[in-house]
Scaffold this motif. Sequence first.
Motif, mmCIF file in Angstrom:
data_model
loop_
_atom_site.group_PDB
_atom_site.id
_atom_site.type_symbol
_atom_site.label_atom_id
_atom_site.label_comp_id
_atom_site.label_asym_id
_atom_site.label_seq_id
_atom_site.Cartn_x
_atom_site.Cartn_y
_atom_site.Cartn_z
ATOM 1 N N LEU A 72 0.801 -1.231 0.000
ATOM 2 C CA LEU A 72 0.000 0.000 0.000
ATOM 3 C C LEU A 72 0.830 1.276 0.000
ATOM 4 N N MET A 73 2.144 1.137 0.161
ATOM 5 C CA MET A 73 2.969 2.334 0.341
ATOM 6 C C MET A 73 3.065 3.200 -0.904
ATOM 7 N N GLY A 78 -3.143 8.157 -1.950
ATOM 8 C CA GLY A 78 -3.574 7.623 -0.661
ATOM 9 C C GLY A 78 -2.509 7.828 0.389
ATOM 10 N N ILE A 79 -2.923 7.762 1.643
ATOM 11 C CA ILE A 79 -1.985 7.868 2.756
ATOM 12 C C ILE A 79 -2.035 6.564 3.536
ATOM 13 N N THR A 80 -0.878 6.080 3.934
ATOM 14 C CA THR A 80 -0.835 4.879 4.749
ATOM 15 C C THR A 80 -0.655 5.280 6.207
ATOM 16 N N PRO A 146 -6.112 13.450 0.988
ATOM 17 C CA PRO A 146 -5.964 12.305 0.093
ATOM 18 C C PRO A 146 -7.320 11.747 -0.325
ATOM 19 N N ARG A 147 -7.316 10.928 -1.366
ATOM 20 C CA ARG A 147 -8.562 10.265 -1.780
ATOM 21 C C ARG A 147 -8.869 9.098 -0.850
ATOM 22 N N SER A 148 -7.799 8.454 -0.362
ATOM 23 C CA SER A 148 -8.023 7.297 0.500
ATOM 24 C C SER A 148 -6.999 7.285 1.623
ATOM 25 N N LEU A 252 1.610 1.666 -7.238
ATOM 26 C CA LEU A 252 1.617 2.931 -7.956
ATOM 27 C C LEU A 252 0.252 3.295 -8.553
ATOM 28 N N ALA A 253 -0.798 2.669 -8.050
ATOM 29 C CA ALA A 253 -2.133 2.947 -8.586
ATOM 30 C C ALA A 253 -2.714 4.187 -7.912
ATOM 31 N N THR A 254 -3.744 4.734 -8.531
ATOM 32 C CA THR A 254 -4.514 5.784 -7.870
ATOM 33 C C THR A 254 -5.707 5.127 -7.192
ATOM 34 N N THR A 255 -6.338 5.846 -6.294
ATOM 35 C CA THR A 255 -7.522 5.302 -5.624
ATOM 36 C C THR A 255 -8.589 4.953 -6.652
ATOM 37 N N GLU A 256 -8.687 5.782 -7.692
ATOM 38 C CA GLU A 256 -9.708 5.510 -8.697
ATOM 39 C C GLU A 256 -9.464 4.179 -9.401
ATOM 40 N N GLN A 257 -8.191 3.866 -9.636
ATOM 41 C CA GLN A 257 -7.900 2.578 -10.273
ATOM 42 C C GLN A 257 -8.411 1.414 -9.434
#
Lengths: 517, 452, 293
Positions: A72-73, A78-80, A146-148, A252-257
């Motif tokens: 998830l990093m 997004g933020i972890t 962030p988005r997530s 390396l994905a976006t939240t939307e992906q």
Amino acid sequence: MSKKLNKDKKWRINLDEPAPLPKEQLWNSTKTFYGKASEILEKSRKHELQQDQDRIFRQNAMCPNFTSVLRLMTIRDGITISHAPVGCAGYLNAQPQLFQGIPKELGRPELDFHWLTSNLRENDVIFGGSEKLGKTIKLADERYKPRSIFVLASCVSGIIGDDLEGLVREIQPDTKATIVPIHCEGTRSRIWQSGYDSVWHGVLKYLVREPKKTQEDLVNIPASFSLTWIDRQELTRLLAKLGLRPNFVPELATTEQLEILAEAAVTAPVCGSLGNYLGYGLEQEFDVPFFNYPPPFGLHNTESWLRKIAEFTGKENEVEKLIEEERAAIEPKLEALRKEFKGDEATVLDWGGQARGLGLPLLTHELGLDVKGIGMYEYDEVIPEAVEELIEKVGDFDVVVADMQPYELEQIFIKHKPDVYTTCPFTGGHFKRAHTAGVRHHSFRGDPTPNSPQYGYIGLITYGNFLLRAHKHHTLNKTLGTHVRQPYKEKIYRQHSPFVKKEEKGKITSLAKEEGK
Amino acid sequence: MNNEINSTPEFESSPDTEYPPLEGPRFTCALGSAIGTVLAIDRAIPILHAGSGCGFANLFGYQYGAGIQGVGYVGGCATPSCNLSQDEVVFGGESRLKEQIENTFEIIDGDLYVVLNGCVPGLIGDDVQAVVKDVKSKFDYPLIHADTSGFKGDSYVGYEETLLAIVDQLLPEKATKKKGLVNIFGVVPFQNIFWKGDLQEIKRILTKLGLEVNIIFGDPEGLKTVERIPEAEYNLVFSPWVGRKVVEKLEEKYNTPYLTFTHLPIGGQDTTAFIESVVEKLDVSAETLDRVIQEESRDFYDDVDNASDFMIFAFPTLPFAVVGDTTYALGHTRFLANELGFIPSLVIITDNPPLEVRKTIEEKLADVDSPFKPKVVYQQDSYEIKQLVDKEQIAVLLASSKEKHYALEKGLLYLSISFPAFDRVILRKTYTGYKGGTSFIEDLCALCAGPF
Amino acid sequence: MKKRKEIAIYGKGGIGKSTTTSNISAALSDEGYTVMQIGCDPKSDSTNTLTNGKSIPTVLETLRNGRNVGLEDMIHEGFNGILCVEAGGPEPGVGCAGRGIITAVEFLKQKFVFEEYSPDVVLYDVLGDVVCGGFAMPIREGVASQVYTVSSADFMALYAANNLFKGIKKYSNNGGALFSGIIANSINLPIQKRILEDFSLQTKSTIAEFVPRSLTVTRSELGGKTTIESDPDSEQAGVYRKLAKHIIKNDNEYVPSPLEGDELKIWAESWSDKLLEQKETEHDLECVVPGAE
């Protein structure tokens, strides 16, 4: 309640619950096996693989929490958040260095990763950590919008029993980002890859949305962090020739992906350990078709992978044309490689995850190398047909399943004395004592160098050349083998099996007794 | 200039006992640092009574964060660990630990075995001490236990707890003193990313003065150096507070006095001041002292001379900021400001020193040879650190690799000098002492070196 | 499909919660309901009187030993087809019982236990001081929806009940279970009844039933059975039947008002004074003096 039943009821997942089952309970996975490929096949068919034996000496391995950190990093928007004492997720500090080696011309996106920790201390352990976690989430939300926000549970939060779902319900209405609790407590499972399932469980439960439309050209690819930048480009190139687009997640994905996963035409594997839960989940909940084998690793497997994708996307004709072209392009190079290896009768021992573990014997067979044995970090009983097919093609070979455990690797290595030894650099420095052509098993995420790919057609040739060079010239290994100190006492080499039967556990006080000292 | 603290403040309270949430903390947990501390003793074997990922997460987060330092003899996945999972959480982990220790004796060749427990046993209440006692009664191996549950504290706690366990459980009640022998404390392996080189440079300099120097960590004599601890005439601590508990304990047990230094000295001025203050307490002839200072200074200032063609061109009195633990923050700020002509703008201290020592730290920074005094901030949160750095008009940033990319984007000269440093491989590199000063100048110039 | 009723019954150890729960289960199954009783106590004897006094393999023990384990390995039919489950847990003094409950309940739910066995009523029998997160698991959202507590007039039992109320109050913000009543156990004297009535008044809670202490229960338990099974026509069995009927119909769910800080102590002291006054006239009160078992 989950909407549909999985075709195979045994592997149903229950998204109503906060956490998935650990892999040993869901896929009957094991991390302790030593024997022939044919034996592991037979045992897995009888559901007898698991947990009947155990280690009485163990060395560091990963855990579900760490694998979730790895996964998830690199979510771009997004933020972890590590809900733990600081030590669990310190690797997140490496975020700024990740992917920075990729030149902008090769398509590096703008990256700005961040992570926070609830920084659990003695007081939080006694009085509960939820309130502090709430503050941490708020900080993340305010600072970066962030988005997530992914909240990673830990041993500590799991044992003190913090109710993450309860907290999320309470604070989500005041939080802009979608909060995704991930139940990846380190002690949740004996098999660290369970962390992958925990990540997908959270993604499926909190992020994936009902498809607005089906994107007929979109292929979900749950991509491991060993899929390098050039690998991604190669798979993208091949899919593009079929008029398809990859959706690489979560790396390396976006939240939307992640949100649009249910809109894809098919979910295709790179690594079963990593991707199965997502594949089965999307199939069960949203009818997105999924195949779990093979990864596009080696010639035969790359082509099967492409053909299966084509089947689900109606590209059956295009794919044959593609394969013909690609084959013609690499055939001379492949021949040259085979010629180089021929006569040497080089043998290979390989250590890695399930994807390469089961992929490499065929890949090396295609190059004209003989595989003595493979090691895998865990084995699920999900793909017996694949193992059967593999044995038919390359013959029987040795299989070890161990979560790193370098002293076991040492013994297996000594038994086989292979010419080429491909290994993960993190196996406790075992490669140092190999005295032979030990090379890295794969490169990592942001590696943009021409030596990095292993997947697809380009990967086959590059990796073939890589193995060839390693086989011919290995002075670093000689240097290490000659000069590096050995932490194991001599007697371990006389030992037969690193495991004891579980029912005998407790009766044995030491390994020495086992060998009848 | 003397960099010894003359008064010894008592530590009553920690400034931040609330332990707020943090963004990107620059330290690990007590367990992670204890693992590093044990591994830094040659042929000492950590046995982790912890979850399966604790050692691995710290290999990645802590040891690789300290300049990608490799696993060495028995680090990383070679480290014995109970790999606790839900079975042990629910049913208790004591029998697993017993089995693990006994089999470690069988398999791993070591001189000292140290059981380190993580959070899980700390939470479920395993009686680790009882298991260790039981095993010890049956085997003839040196075996000790340090309670290092991750939630107990940070890197500094793990370092101290490990050393305290050694003092309590391994060292004899009485010892004969050896004149001229000194122990070095306060340099936390891996948290101080240049620990090995730093200790070896301190050893080199003091040995030249005729002292016998026991650095314990990174010394090939391993257990022997540990056993020599009680014999020291003096303990030297290179931090105003880290390691204090250990030297106090040693003073109580063996009556060994200690000297505290605020930081590891860098370059000619601070290093000379450091050895002069050591000599005040230890028996070194004035002749030897003069000779050592002269020889070392000559070499060092020759190097500065040779670098000056480039430095005078490339570093036109540039303002700089330093982000790091007390010891490096002070050392670098003073060296750059006092000797190399850089202007100190901002010092961000990231190790949360106790309130009692902050005044001393600030004095050391106010004492720079410049009309420009740096702003001193104590901050552990990476977001806040970025805000502070962003506000400052600087040209050079010495910090951790967390700052690297935004520093480069802003066009700053950037070098990783504090934890984490994921952007360099550190083996014996040091910026400490005279040799370290030279080495630092080389690395600083390499950031922008080129033909004129 | 009628709605499944999921109920958690908490109570301090030794207060009679397993006895009560098992008798409720037995009474409900007599009424024709399919009942599942899940023991959430590391002692693992919640369902003993439903299985002729025998212990059944627990979920955690099965997970620990088993390969390829399924629900069938942990769900055992007891009296009248009651589905008996024991979460299990560590020996006293070791391990983490709370985490054990979380692990066991998560496993059952991930395996779709209620879909597979379709119980009409699920009773969680939980060791109840709610001392840590694990023991609060059954009252979180998505597990039980109603909570009862078994309590005597003993101060320590009421202390546990008050703690439970605190837990319910905390989780109620996040969709957790709500309270439905106190099952007053071992109530033989008028003053015991008065104490409980006052406690329910103070905490804005209700009393589901008063259950007297009875030798019939002890006799049945010694024979490894519930009162409903071994002495179905007894007066005590009648009490349990009445209680079971009340519980199955009761839809009253609310957040009680736990006594905070010193309030509980002050309240208990006020009763302690009254009890001492009465002790001079009555001689049978030892069992209700605060702090006594």
